[in-house]
Every structure is written in C-alpha cells, then in structure tokens.
Design a protein around this motif. Structure first.
Motif, PDB file in Angstrom:
ATOM      1  N   THR A 132       0.860  -1.187   0.000  1.00 59.30           N
ATOM      2  CA  THR A 132       0.000   0.000   0.000  1.00 59.30           C
ATOM      3  C   THR A 132       0.886   1.224   0.000  1.00 59.30           C
ATOM      4  N   ALA A 133       0.957   1.875  -1.155  1.00 56.37           N
ATOM      5  CA  ALA A 133       1.779   3.065  -1.271  1.00 56.37           C
ATOM      6  C   ALA A 133       1.071   3.995  -2.240  1.00 56.37           C
ATOM      7  N   PRO A 134       1.159   5.279  -2.009  1.00 61.75           N
ATOM      8  CA  PRO A 134       0.431   6.212  -2.873  1.00 61.75           C
ATOM      9  C   PRO A 134       0.947   6.256  -4.314  1.00 61.75           C
ATOM     10  N   ILE A 135       2.195   5.829  -4.548  1.00 63.82           N
ATOM     11  CA  ILE A 135       2.734   5.867  -5.913  1.00 63.82           C
ATOM     12  C   ILE A 135       3.089   4.450  -6.367  1.00 63.82           C
ATOM     13  N   LEU A 136       2.640   4.108  -7.574  1.00 64.64           N
ATOM     14  CA  LEU A 136       2.978   2.801  -8.155  1.00 64.64           C
ATOM     15  C   LEU A 136       3.819   3.031  -9.408  1.00 64.64           C
ATOM     16  N   ILE A 137       4.980   2.410  -9.463  1.00 66.80           N
ATOM     17  CA  ILE A 137       5.832   2.579 -10.646  1.00 66.80           C
ATOM     18  C   ILE A 137       5.994   1.238 -11.342  1.00 66.80           C
ATOM     19  N   LEU A 138       5.624   1.185 -12.610  1.00 68.39           N
ATOM     20  CA  LEU A 138       5.791  -0.036 -13.401  1.00 68.39           C
ATOM     21  C   LEU A 138       6.850   0.241 -14.457  1.00 68.39           C
ATOM     22  N   ASP A 139       8.055  -0.279 -14.192  1.00 69.26           N
ATOM     23  CA  ASP A 139       9.181   0.027 -15.068  1.00 69.26           C
ATOM     24  C   ASP A 139       9.304  -1.075 -16.110  1.00 69.26           C
ATOM     25  N   ASP A 140       8.734  -0.855 -17.270  1.00 70.93           N
ATOM     26  CA  ASP A 140       8.795  -1.818 -18.370  1.00 70.93           C
ATOM     27  C   ASP A 140       8.289  -3.187 -17.895  1.00 70.93           C
ATOM     28  N   SER A 141       7.098  -3.196 -17.306  1.00 76.45           N
ATOM     29  CA  SER A 141       6.648  -4.398 -16.604  1.00 76.45           C
ATOM     30  C   SER A 141       5.780  -5.317 -17.430  1.00 76.45           C
ATOM     31  N   PHE A 142       5.643  -5.045 -18.719  1.00 82.77           N
ATOM     32  CA  PHE A 142       4.801  -5.919 -19.533  1.00 82.77           C
ATOM     33  C   PHE A 142       5.569  -6.501 -20.708  1.00 82.77           C
ATOM     34  N   SER A 143       6.913  -6.382 -20.658  1.00 80.46           N
ATOM     35  CA  SER A 143       7.699  -6.782 -21.820  1.00 80.46           C
ATOM     36  C   SER A 143       7.570  -8.272 -22.097  1.00 80.46           C
ATOM     37  N   ALA A 144       7.340  -9.086 -21.048  1.00 77.85           N
ATOM     38  CA  ALA A 144       7.265 -10.526 -21.262  1.00 77.85           C
ATOM     39  C   ALA A 144       5.838 -11.041 -21.141  1.00 77.85           C
ATOM     40  N   VAL A 145       4.888 -10.136 -21.243  1.00 77.33           N
ATOM     41  CA  VAL A 145       3.482 -10.520 -21.090  1.00 77.33           C
ATOM     42  C   VAL A 145       2.793 -10.292 -22.434  1.00 77.33           C
ATOM     43  N   ASP A 146       1.957 -11.242 -22.863  1.00 81.90           N
ATOM     44  CA  ASP A 146       1.328 -11.030 -24.168  1.00 81.90           C
ATOM     45  C   ASP A 146       0.227  -9.971 -24.075  1.00 81.90           C
ATOM     46  N   THR A 147      -0.179  -9.470 -25.229  1.00 85.04           N
ATOM     47  CA  THR A 147      -1.063  -8.312 -25.274  1.00 85.04           C
ATOM     48  C   THR A 147      -2.393  -8.565 -24.565  1.00 85.04           C
ATOM     49  N   TYR A 148      -2.868  -9.790 -24.692  1.00 80.99           N
ATOM     50  CA  TYR A 148      -4.160 -10.110 -24.088  1.00 80.99           C
ATOM     51  C   TYR A 148      -4.078  -9.994 -22.565  1.00 80.99           C
ATOM     52  N   THR A 149      -3.061 -10.651 -21.969  1.00 77.96           N
ATOM     53  CA  THR A 149      -2.890 -10.598 -20.521  1.00 77.96           C
ATOM     54  C   THR A 149      -2.638  -9.175 -20.055  1.00 77.96           C
ATOM     55  N   GLU A 150      -1.892  -8.452 -20.878  1.00 81.61           N
ATOM     56  CA  GLU A 150      -1.593  -7.069 -20.537  1.00 81.61           C
ATOM     57  C   GLU A 150      -2.886  -6.263 -20.391  1.00 81.61           C
ATOM     58  N   GLU A 151      -3.786  -6.434 -21.351  1.00 78.14           N
ATOM     59  CA  GLU A 151      -5.094  -5.762 -21.294  1.00 78.14           C
ATOM     60  C   GLU A 151      -5.804  -6.118 -19.996  1.00 78.14           C
ATOM     61  N   LEU A 152      -5.754  -7.421 -19.685  1.00 82.79           N
ATOM     62  CA  LEU A 152      -6.432  -7.936 -18.505  1.00 82.79           C
ATOM     63  C   LEU A 152      -5.918  -7.234 -17.247  1.00 82.79           C
TER      64      LEU A 152
END
Lengths: 686, 589
Positions: free
Chosen positions: B493-513
């Motif tokens: 639980t933190a007020p700021i969430l940082i996703l640093d290139d976090s979908f590079s190994a995830v396919d587009t469908y899962t990413e949408e999800l």
C-alpha cells in the motif's frame, strides 16, 4: 539436466573408483615406484625407535653388564677386551659362546659418580659403595670391591661410545633415505594426480564441446564451467594422497604390530588392547564429523546463496525498505553457520584431546607393566622406551583415516557428477556411415520442415522452400516468427521433428556435422569475439596468409577501422571486444565468415542494433559478395535486403509470402505494409 | 598490522573467552612440560637396584592424572578460543551485511557480486584463522619454546641443549622461507586456474560460433594448452611444496640424532642419568610443533592482514545516497503529487546528459506514461525519483517537497515499484508477494496475484502460493516472474505505483487484462508506467515521448495520435507487428 548435488553421498563406490583409477592407469609403473618409496619411508619410520632401543640396551645402559676375565694376551680375537687389575675384562654378551656357568663374573657398579667392581652379578637389592670404592654394602653384607678410576672407566666404555656413533650414522642414514624417498614419493604422486586430472579435464571439455546446442540451452554455462574446473580439481587429493596414504597407513599398522610382538609378546598384547577403543572412538567420530562437516557446508552454501541473491537484489530490498527484515533473515542463516561451526569445534575438541589422552594413558600402562617387567629382569629398558614410541605410531594411521575419508567423500561426489556428464548421450550424432557432400554448389532445400524447441511449441510449421546456388535470399518477419530457427536447423544445431533439410541434394543428417558446417558459415545475432588478436579472430585457427585475411576484411569493409587501430591486425582484443562498437564487432564476425570461404553464407540479423555507418558498410559488403556464393540473410531492416533475389515473409512459423522486392510490393500484402511503415520512419527520423 | 586494530572492539567483547582459553592452553602446556619429569623419575627408579613394582605406582598414576588434565585443558581451550573466533566471525559477517544494506545501488554496479561474496566468506575465514589458530600459535610457541629451553638448559645439560637445538631454527627458517616461495607459486597456480576457467567459459558461451566454424578441435587444443600450463605450474609448486614436510622432519630428526649420540655419551660418561636422557628427548619432541608453526604463523598473519585490509575497505565505504541532515518525515502522509522541474542529469561517469530539461506536473492519483527508445532517459527519471542516484536539488518534488529533503525510508515507503529485471527471491511465492510486509494476510496476497493475472497459474503448482522459487524450487517463466513481481508491488500500500517496463514478457491479451484490473486501483494511486508498447499506455492521463533525454512529444493518446509524430508511427508499427504475429514468448528455449 545435470544438477548440483547438495547432500553428501557415500564415501566409496567401487564402480566410480574403478573408473577413477582407470585415469591413473597410464602412470601404473610410477604408482608402483611411489609405493616402493612408501615402503622405504615406512621401514625407516619403524626402524628409528628400534635403533634407539639398540642404543639404549647395547651402549648407553651397559655399565653394569656382567664380565668375565682372561689372562693378558689370551682374550678371544675380535672381542673388545679391557685390561684392568692385571687381567683382561670381556663382556659376557660379547662372547661368541657363553662361558661355563662356573666361570666367575665381574660387575661394575656406579653410584653418585663413584664406580667399583665386584665379583658376582648385579645385586638385586639396593647397594652402597663404601671406603672409596674398596667395598660395597648390599643389605647387611659388605663385599670387597676394586675402585675403577675415571680414566679406566672411559676405557671400559670405549666400545659403547663407538657403538653409539655407529647407531648415529645408521640413524642418519635412515633419516636421509626417508627424506629422499618421502620427497620423491610426494613428487611422483603429484605428477600422477596432475596427469590424471589433466586427462579427465580433457575428456570433460571434449564431451561438453561435442554436445549439441540444445544441451547448452538447458545447462547454464556457469554449471558446465564448474564441471570442467572445480569438479575435476576435487579429484586431485584423491590421486595424490588417499590412494597411497591408505596403503602406507596399513603398512605402518602391520609393521608396528609385528615389531612389537617380535620385541615382547606380553607388552605387545598390553599395547594392542587399546586398539579397539581407538577404532571405536575413531568410527564414532568419523560419523559425527561427517554430519557436522556436512552441516557446516550446507550452512555456508545457504549463506552464499543468500548473499548472491541479496547483493544482486539489493536495489529491490532498498526500494521496498526491507533492509532490516533481510538482515534478520541473514542473521538466522549466519547464526546457523556459527552454530554448525561451534558444534564441529566441540566434536573436534573432544576427539583429538581424547586420542592424546589415550596415548598418555597407554604410556602410564606401559610404565606400570613394562616397568614391572624391567624390575623382574624380564625386559630391558630400551624395549619399554621403544614401545612408548611405537604406541604413538599406532595412533597416526587411525587419525589419518578420518582425513582420508572426507577427501574420498568429496572426490566421489565430484566424480559422480562428472561421470553423469561423460555418460550423457550425445543427442545429435554423426551418422554411423556418413555420406560425403558432393562438390560445393550451395543449393539449399527445406522439405516440409516442422520444428519445436520444446514439446508441441511449434516454432516452424511445415516450411518448404528451395534456394538455387549463388542466389541471395532474405527472410523477414516479426521477432519470434521463426527466422532464426531456420538458420539454426540449417547449421544442424538442432534436428527438426518433421521433414528433411537438403544441402546440395543430401539430407544433412546423413553427413558429418563438421563437413556440413564447413560448407555453411553463420554470422550470428550475438557477435562473439574471442580473446586474442584481430588477426586470430578473423582466421580462427585456419592457416590463412596475411593477404587472405586482409582481403576478407576489405571485402566486408572492416579493413578501414582495423588499420586505424594502434597495432592494426595484431591489435589484441580486450574483454571480448567490448572496446569495439557493436557495428565493428559485427563487421569482424562477417570478415571471419568470409575468410572461411563457405559455399553458403548465412547472416542472422547481422544488421540489427548497429549504427547507420556500419549498416551501410555491411550493405556494401553484401553487394560485393552477392553472386559469389549462396547467401541467406535474416534482417529487421528491409533496406538491407532489397537487392535479394528472393524474399520470404514469415509469420507464426510459416512462410506467408515470397518473391522479389518488386513482386512483393506489387502484391500489396504484409511486405508492402512493413515496407511502407519502415520507409516512412527512416525517412522522418534520419 | 594496523588493519588488526579494527578487530579490537570484537576482541574486547569476547575477552573472557580468550583469557580462559589461553589460560587453559597454558595449563595444557604446563602439564606437557611436567610429563617428561615424571618419565625421568620413572626411568631412574627402574634403574635403581632394589626397586619394586609398587614404587612405580606413583608415576603411572601421575601420568594418568596428567593425561586427564591435558584432555580437559585442551577441550577447554579449543572451545573457548575457537568458539570465540566463530562468534567474532559471525559478528563480522553480520556487520558486513549490514554495511551492504547501507551502500547505494551504484556501489553494487561497480563491484562484482562474486567478489563481495568472497569477502563475506573467504576473507572472513582467513580472519577467523588468525583469531583462533593465530592466537593459539602465538601463545603456544612463545610459552612452550621459552619454558622448554629453560628446562633443558638449567636442569638437564647446557651443552647437550646447545648441540641438539642447533639444527632446529633451520626448521623455522625453512618453513618461513619456503612458505613465501610456496605462496608465490601457489598464486601462480591460482592465476592459471582462473585463466583456464575464463577460457573454458569463453569457449562454452561462444559454442555456436565454435561449432559453426568447425573450430572444436583447434579450440580444444588451445584449452589443453592452458590446461598443460596449469599442470606445469602445479608441478613447479609441488617441486618445493613437497619438500617442506620431509625437510622439516629431516631437520627434527637431525636434532634427535645429536641428542641420541651426544646425550648417550653423556650418560655413558655419567654426566647425566638415563632418566634425564629420556626426559631430554621428550622435551625435544615438544619443540617440533612450535618450531614449525613459527614459519606458518608469519604466513598466516600476512594472509589475514591482507584479508582484513579488503574488509576494512568495505567497512570504511560511505554510502553515496543518505538522508540529508534535517530530513524529517512530513506530518501528513504523502498523497503522491509529482512535480519535476527542468531536470537535467548527467551520470557520474558520463559527459552526455541522460535527461535534459525534463518537466512534469502530475496531480495525485493520475497516471503518467514514459515511452521512447532504449536509452532515451525513461529509466533515468525513475532512478532519480527513487533516489538510486540523487537528482540535482530543486528538481523533483513530491507533494511540493523536494525529495532530497525527505528521509530515504519515507520516500521508499511512498513508492511501490516493479523493477524491469523482475528480481525475485528464492522463497515461496507468498513470501515474495508479501515482501513489503511479511504480516500481510493471505487474502491480500491472493488479491494482488489475481490483479497481476498470475493467481490461476500459481494455483496450478502443487504447492500453490507456498511454491518455493529459485535454484531449489520452481523456475518461473519470464512472464510469470514479471507478474509475480507486479503482484509484489500491488500488495504494497503506497500512494505511488511505478511499473518500469513491466509488460515486456506478457502477451497483449494478458496485458489488457492486468491494465483493466489496475484501472480501479489507479483511481487513488499515482501510477507511473514505463513502456515500449503503445498498448500499455494508451489510457494514461499524461504521456511523455522521450528521445535522447528530452521530451519530444507530450499529451494523451488521442492528442498524440493527432500529432502524427513519433508516437503515432510507433502505434502503427506495433499494430502491424501484432498482425505479423510474433509473440514475445514465441522463441522458447
């Protein structure tokens, strides 16, 4: 997969041992020589206390030995005789035949610096020399005696001094012999050990090098390197010490026991009575020490794993603000290591001093029983002294056993891993009766090829195409479309599950891999530069002339940057070429491929990730090379391949479109979209 | 020597262990010194005419008693001294790890993990040896040598002592001198071992090139050349190493021969008794170990001194990033409004700025996206925000406070971060997700996993959330790792969430999800997305397109598409690539 084994296996495995000894077989005669030297060392070790025993009994402790007398000039020849008091005195022991029991004997008594000779043997009771040596009081009796002056005493003892000197020389000889034999033996055994691990290492490296590409996908390089380096190293002590130490210890044990019995059966029985206790103690200790040692190793391995992970993940630890939590976890791993260490210390602190105690206890026992026997005149003092020394020698092999055991254990664990590797079947072998490739033309055909790296994950589906000699063809498509897999199959890094691949009309599975690869040179996506010079990197161990190397470099346009280097073609490559730009490294590996002069040249994404200048150079190189040989190019940038005779567009493991640049553009399909997009981007951004 | 000073506080903490330990050690020494005296009296008694067996009882009992005393004292000193060394070893390693947690990420970029690990194991082991065997050797040699010499000279025979001891200093000289040579040659062997390892490593990593060019045989010959050199260097070492033990034994034997012949003659002459002769040879035996250990001691101290020096270097390293003096946590929890003002930053070892004049104004609870090529400066901005490197003062603000004025702990508690390398620990999946707070309930963990679209796969493992990861457990695929790492950040639980290139190994469908699941979470969280794909970021409130450290386009998805610049081209290209159908996980292997 070949896994690291954490637990400690058994210490002896006859099957493994036989194979390990097989590697030492070429040195059989040297090992035999080392064994011979070991016998010498052991003999010298056993001889030393015996020499001291002789010195004590025959020379040092001899003042009161009984003597007989002869008239002057009539003593038997060759026997030390001392003239005193008008007669010649000869020790009974020195005579070749014992005198008649009626012959009177004489004895010198020594006390507090006074010496006196009496007639009769050494008295059993306490005595006192009186009247300046003219009388000796034994109990209440007063015997007449003749004082022996100091100068005469030294004549009496002349033979003993000479005997001592002789023993000294013998002892020195034994020492010198042991020194030489010991040194030679250690040297020879090291030579044997190093030779054995040299050939094991050779086998291991040869084996790994011969494994197919898939093997390297499955096994991390680091683990394979460990097999070839540390695991082989773990066998060194097995060859250099355990092999012969065990025999030496056995010899020592038997030798000491034999000589003990030879000296005195009674004391020998008393002495070996302690052996069962020693064996049991050593056995208990060995089991416990093995567990303790294992726990220490495991705890250390855990610390190492924890550190490796937390040092490389320190950034995550810090951003999640978990320093103290991780410190807490480390404290428990560290504490487990400390506690395992302390348990090991405690075990050692009991065992070693206990062995020392057993030894001291044995000395006490010998003092009591042996001393008693001396007083009964059943034994000489020298024998007791020798026993005290021999007892110490008895303990040594038993202490060594524990050490040998742990060496053997780690050697067995390492050899198990090595033999699993060496017995690993080569998945991709040369055919038993390989066909020869016909004269090089450069014809390539894929015939309904389907391929998956892992079960059912098809990367290529029913791919068929043909390439005519001298043609330049290109493969384009998105990442993962299967382009690189085609190149890997062509060079036979993997075997396809379905279909055939033909080079110059022959199925590549029917020819030797080496012959196939001499016909095909692949420039890989990841450039690999070897340690050495630029020249060595281009020639790659081929006997190429300077001109040939320079020509290859010129052809691909690598010549320009190479000649600008301080040492030109002899410039040493630093740290796998990290001082060169990606483009320069790519040009180098291209030059290497050209220098190999293959009939088929494969460029697998050789132009991705490089700067525009290098790309233009590679572009020019391709134009230079076109037509001289079959060329297969995989490219991301379409600009690289516009001149190709034929272009295959791949998607989802299948060939979707094929034709020349113009034909494909005219089709208005995938290629057309791709081209339009890239053209625009390149146009706008450069 | 001065590096040993660092050990003083540790030493002092365990001083009683050392006092008792060395006391026990000297007790054992004294008992050993008495033993020959008992033997001497025993021999002289046996030699006396008229002695009976009961006269021997005191000597046998005395020996037995001495044996017990030696056993007890040796047991004690081993436990005290070696135990203390283990305790200090523990404390040093604990403090070393603490020091590691203080050092900045940049320190770890410049020091190899393997080297740092070696300090925590090998160097500490060398120090531990000095603290146990070193201390023992010093006390033992000093005491045993002086007292044995005194006894030999004063109670037995000065001339015998002189002649017999003459060869012994040679043993110390030999072990000392040869020891140094051996050390050098041993280093040469180790160097060659590293060379061999490096070349083997090179050969194995370049195996495809080796095979492509059919270079197996020549490469093998080259490796065997290094192996042969290793062999040769080993034999060079052995040539002198194998000499030490036999030579020392020979020298000690020499002393014994002198004692035997000359001592024997002294007994023959009546100068000393047979008992004194026996005692003398026993004392000579007592000197063997201390004489050898003098030579070893010198090497031990040198080696552990070098190890301490390396440890000292780490301990005296000051972290580059620390709390500023006067940095206090704000009274009110941070909400997560981000402001960046004209941020220009150049890495310490570079001359070209990694970001130039970047300004951002992001209200709390909104979503920011950074997009651009590799090296465009996206990760630099994140690193500066997380204070992996310190930004210039007055450039980055959270809720209007310069982040340099915030305590590091506060800043890091404010941010939940998904690193690009998806680093996971070799613990259970649940422990990994609950990394921020080990007290987290199972429901929170499962919800985070569900949001990261990895819960289903986790439950398919036999052990579910208790599945152990890493070398001794399960190896996750790249995509699974990435989503567990995402769940770990979502569970915090933190007020700021940082996703640093976090979908590079995830396919587009899962990413949408996942992104869909994040949408409702984002309402009250400031979210920063770093991405290569347009699909990841099209819902962001603010999108910055970076090129060479500069913002070249900014706006939302619609306005950027309308601009028909870099962003819209990227979008078109990625649509086409999706059509060509390469999937990120398609290459397997």
């Amino acid at each position: 997969m070949i896994r690291e084994e954490e637990a400690l296996g058994k210490a002896y495995d006859a099957r493994l041992m036989r194979r390990l000894l097989g590697y030492a077989r070429p040195q059989f005669w040297w090992i035999l020589l080392a064994l011979g030297l070991t016998v010498i060392v052991t003999a010298s070790t056993i001889a030393q206390p015996y020499l001291v025993k002789i010195a004590i009994d025959n020379d040092i402790n001899t003042v009161s030995l009984p003597m007989v007398t002869y008239p002057i000039g009539q003593a038997p020849a060759g026997v030390p005789a001392v003239p005193f008091d008008g007669r010649l005195f000869v020790r009974v022991k020195a005579l070749p035949t014992p005198p008649a029991s009626t012959t009177p004997v004489y004895t010198i008594l020594a006390q507090g610096g006074q010496t006196a000779m009496i007639q009769g043997p050494m008295p059993h009771q306490a005595f006192t020399i009186k009247n300046g040596g003219h009388a000796v009081q034994i109990g209440t009796r007063l015997l007449p005696a003749v004082p022996v002056p100091v100068a005469v005493m030294s004549r009496f003892r002349q033979q003993d001094v000479r005997g001592l000197e002789l023993i000294g020389i013998l002892f020195l000889g034994a020492l010198l012999l042991a020194f030489l034999a010991n040194y030679l033996q250690a040297y020879i055994l090291q030579w044997v050990a190093q030779s054995a691990i040299f050939s094991i290492r050779k086998d291991v490296i040869t084996k790994i090098e011969g494994m197919p590409a898939a093997f390297f996908d499955k096994n991390p390089t680091g683990r394979l390197v460990t097999r070839a380096t540390n695991d082989v190293e773990a066998l060194e002590e097995m060859y250099s010490s355990v092999m012969v130490n065990m025999i030496r210890d056995g010899l020592l044990l038997v030798g000491v026991v034999v000589i003990m019995f030879q000296m005195n059966t009674y004391l020998a029985f008393v002495s070996i009575a302690v052996l069962p206790v020693v064996f049991i103690a050593a056995n208990i200790y060995r089991n416990k020490a093995r567990m303790a040692y294992r726990n220490v190793r495991l705890a250390l391995a855990r610390i190492n794993a924890f550190l490796a992970e937390n040092i490389s993940g320190m950034r995550v630890v810090q951003t999640f603000q978990r320093q103290s939590a991780q410190e807490e976890k480390f404290r428990s791993a560290n504490g487990a290591y400390r506690d395992a260490g302390i348990r090991e210390i405690r075990l050692f602190a009991i065992f070693r001093p206990f062995m020392d105690f057993l030894y001291t206890g044995m000395v006490a026992v010998l003092v009591w029983f042996g001393g008693g026997s001396i007083l009964d005149s059943a034994l000489t003092f020298g024998v007791v002294y020798a026993f005290i020394q021999y007892i110490q020698l008895l303990f040594q092999p038993i202490n060594d056993v524990t050490q040998n055991y742990s060496i053997l254990q780690s050697a067995m664990a390492a050899s198990e891993r090595l033999f699993v590797l060496l017995d690993h079947p080569a998945e991709l072998t040369d055919p038993p009766a390989p066909r020869a490739l016909p004269a090089a033309e450069g014809r390539v055909a894929f015939d309904h090829v389907s391929f998956a790296y892992t079960a059912d994950n098809w990367v290529l589906r029913d791919v068929s195409f043909e390439i005519e000699p001298g043609q330049t063809v290109a493969f384009v498509g998105a990442t993962g479309a299967g382009k690189t897999s085609i190149m890997s199959l062509l060079a036979r890094f993997y075997d396809a599950q379905q279909g055939r691949i033909l080079v110059d009309g022959v199925d590549i599975r029917d020819v030797k891999q080496a012959e196939l690869r001499r016909r095909i040179a692949v420039v890989h996506q990841e450039v690999f530069i070897f340690a050495g010079t630029i020249r060595q990197n281009i020639a790659l161990n081929q006997p190429l002339s300077d001109q040939e190397i320079v020509r290859a470099a010129q052809l691909v346009g690598a010549d320009r940057f190479i000649t600008r280097l301080p040492h030109g073609y002899d410039e040493p490559v630093q740290e796998r070429g990290s001082t060169f730009s990606t483009g320069q490294r790519q040009l180098l590996s291209l030059a290497r491929a050209v220098a190999a002069d293959p009939a088929i040249l494969v460029l697998d994404e050789a132009t991705s990730n490089i700067d525009t200048e290098s790309e233009q150079q590679i572009q020019m190189a391709l134009e230079n090379l076109a037509g001289t040989r079959t060329m297969i190019v995989v490219a991301h940038r379409l600009s690289t391949i516009q001149g190709a005779d034929r272009i295959f567009v791949m998607a989802q493991g299948q060939i979707r479109e094929s034709g020349s640049h113009q034909e494909l553009l005219a089709q208005g399909g995938l290629y057309y979209d791709l081209y339009r997009l890239q053209y625009k981007e390149d146009f706008k951004l450069t | 020597m001065r590096h040993f000073r660092a050990l003083i506080p540790y030493f002092r903490r365990h001083r009683w262990f050392y006092v008792f330990g060395v006391g026990a050690l000297l007790g054992a020494d004294i008992a050993q010194l008495i033993l020959p005296q008992v033997l001497e009296r025993f021999v002289n008694t046996v030699q006396r005419a008229g002695a009976v067996q009961s006269d021997l009882l005191p000597y046998a009992l005395a020996l037995l008693a001495l044996g017990i005393i030696i056993f007890a004292t040796r047991f004690l000193w081993r436990n005290f001294v070696q135990g203390a060394a283990r305790l200090i070893d523990y404390e040093l390693r604990r403090d070393l790890f603490h020091q590691f947690t203080l050092l900045s990420p940049n320190y770890f970029n410049h020091h190899k993990t393997g080297d740092l690990m070696a300090h925590a194991t090998n160097d500490l082991q060398a120090v531990r040896m000095a603290l146990s065997m070193g201390v023992v050797m010093i006390a033992d040699t000093a005491f045993l040598i002086t007292s044995t010499l005194i006894i030999m000279f004063s109670t037995i025979s000065p001339s015998l002592a002189t002649f017999a001891l003459l060869p012994l200093p040679l043993a110390a000289v030999v072990t000392g001198l040869l020891g140094r040579q051996i050390h050098l040659r041993f280093r040469a062997v180790q160097d060659q071992f590293s060379t061999l390892s490096e070349h083997v490593q090179e050969n194995f990593s370049g195996i495809r090139v080796v095979k492509s060019f059919v270079q197996e045989q020549p490469e093998l010959e080259r490796l065997m050349g290094h192996s042969r050199e290793y062999f040769d260097r080993n034999m060079r070492l052995v040539r002198i190493w194998a000499l030490i033990q036999p030579l020392v034994q020979f020298i000690q034997g020499l002393a014994f021969v002198v004692a035997l012949v000359y001592g024997g003659i002294l007994v023959v002459r009546g100068t000393i008794t047979l008992g004194a002769f026996v005692a003398f040879t026993s004392y000579l035996g007592l000197l063997n170990w201390p004489m050898q250990s003098i030579g070893q001691l010198v090497n031990l101290i040198q080696r552990s001194g070098a190890s301490l020096q390396r440890l000292d270097a780490i301990f005296s390293e000051r972290p580059e990033i620390t709390d500023r003096p006067g940095a206090v946590a704000p009274a009110k929890p941070l909400e997560g409004a981000l402001q960046v003002r004209h941020l220009t930053f150049t890495y310490p070892d570079s001359t070209r700025p990694a970001t130039s004049d970047v300004s951002i104004d992001l209200p709390a609870g909104r979503t920011l996206a950074l997009i651009g090529r590799t090296g465009a400066g996206k990760s630099t901005i994140i690193s500066l925000l997380l204070r992996v490197f310190d930004p210039p003062p007055g450039t980055i603000f959270l809720d209007g406070i310069d982040i340099l004025d915030l305590p590091l702990a506060t800043l890091r508690e404010t941010v939940a971060y998904v690193p690009p390398d998806n680093f996971l620990f070799s613990e259970t999946i649940a422990q990994n997700i609950a990394f921020a707070d080990s007290e987290l309930g199972r429901d929170v963990i499962e919800e985070a996993a569900a949001r990261a679209a990895v819960k289903g796969e986790i439950l398919q493992f036999p052990d579910g959330f208790e599945t152990l990861l890493g070398e001794r457990g399960v190896t996750l695929s790249g995509g699974q790792k990435q989503r567990v790492s995402l769940a770990r950040a979502l569970a915090k639980t933190a007020p700021i969430l940082i996703l640093d290139d976090s979908f590079s190994a995830v396919d587009t469908y899962t990413e949408e999800l996942i992104l869909g699941g994040l949408l409702d979470l984002r309402q009250n969280r400031t979210t920063i997305l770093v991405a290569h794909r347009v699909s990841t970021i099209k819902h962001a409130d603010l999108i910055l397109v970076l090129e060479d450290g500069r913002v070249i386009e900014s706006g939302n998805h619609q306005s950027l598409l309308a601009e028909r610049g870099f962003y819209s081209r990227l979008h078109q290209r990625q649509l086409l690539e999706d059509r060509l159908g390469g999937s990120p996980e398609g290459r397997g292997a």
